[in-house]
Design a protein around this motif. Structure first.
Motif, short mmCIF file in Angstrom:
data_model
loop_
_atom_site.label_atom_id
_atom_site.label_comp_id
_atom_site.label_asym_id
_atom_site.label_seq_id
_atom_site.Cartn_x
_atom_site.Cartn_y
_atom_site.Cartn_z
N SER A 1 -1.45 18.92 24.23
CA SER A 1 -0.47 19.55 25.11
C SER A 1 -0.59 18.99 26.51
N SER B 1 6.65 21.54 30.03
CA SER B 1 5.43 21.71 29.25
C SER B 1 5.73 21.37 27.80
N LYS C 1 4.07 19.99 23.67
CA LYS C 1 3.03 19.71 22.70
C LYS C 1 3.48 18.51 21.87
#
Length: 218
Positions: A161, A139, A141
């Motif tokens: 994101s 994950s 950004k």
């Protein structure tokens, strides 16, 4: 091998990368169909770097090694076996849009993981285009570096994101806006004049001489 489960070990069913070659010391060695590359006549007692061939034009650009290179020290009469896993990685591209009058070129674009660490960086092109490559699942950004924002007087309201689970290709654009301007007085400049204080004894205009003024409404 292509490490499809990212455990850095060769498991059943994990194939060799097609059309791949490796750089072992000064030698360029072709990887066979079993995923094996053998180099001989290496210098002994001297560190030798092992890496994917950076000049291999046929290499799959979506495959990336977990490390840039391994280093081994060959010894006389010894055979060294090194596992060299390759991972299917992703790419993120996009366009940085700047306010009118600002050029989007040369901005530092950062890929940030869940720990807040910038693990990839790229510079935007003349038209704001950027590309982040060799991205592992996770994950993330995407942000413009603080140094770039402060230098240009810009701000980034939202950081795109995404969560990557398999190798893929993503498009994430970035919108920048002007930052609030703060007036800074040059060194040695006099301070700005303070606003004049209100004269409480001043008689309002239109009041006849000798009139009594009170604070109560009639």
């Amino acid at each position: 091998m292509i490490d499809s489960n990212y455990n850095q070990q060769r498991d059943p069913g994990e194939a060799a990368p097609p059309n791949a070659s490796m750089k072992i010391g000064s030698q360029t060695v072709k990887v066979d169909n079993n995923g094996t590359a053998i180099a001989t006549l290496l210098p002994v007692n001297t560190p030798v770097r092992i890496m994917m061939d950076p000049d291999d034009q046929k290499a799959n650009p979506s495959l990336s090694s977990g490390v840039d290179a391994y280093t081994v020290v060959p010894r006389p009469g010894k055979v060294i076996a090194v596992n060299f896993p390759l991972f299917e990685t992703s790419q993120i591209e996009g366009t940085v849009s700047a306010p009118p009058g600002e050029k989007p070129a040369g901005l530092v674009v950062e890929l940030v993981n869940v720990d807040g660490q910038a693990i990839r960086r790229a510079h935007s092109a003349f038209d704001g285009y950027y590309l982040l490559a060799d991205i592992m699942p996770g994950s993330y950004k995407i942000r413009i570096a603080d140094s770039s924002l402060k230098e240009r007087g810009l701000k980034q309201e939202q950081q795109p994101s995404l969560t990557i689970t398999v190798s893929d290709y993503f498009v994430k654009d970035i919108q920048l806006t002007p930052a609030a301007r703060v007036a800074v007085r040059p060194p040695g400049a006099p301070p700005p004049p303070e606003p004049a204080a209100e004269d409480k004894n001043r008689v309002p205009s239109g009041t006849a001489p000798g009139s009594l003024i009170t604070g109560m409404n009639e």
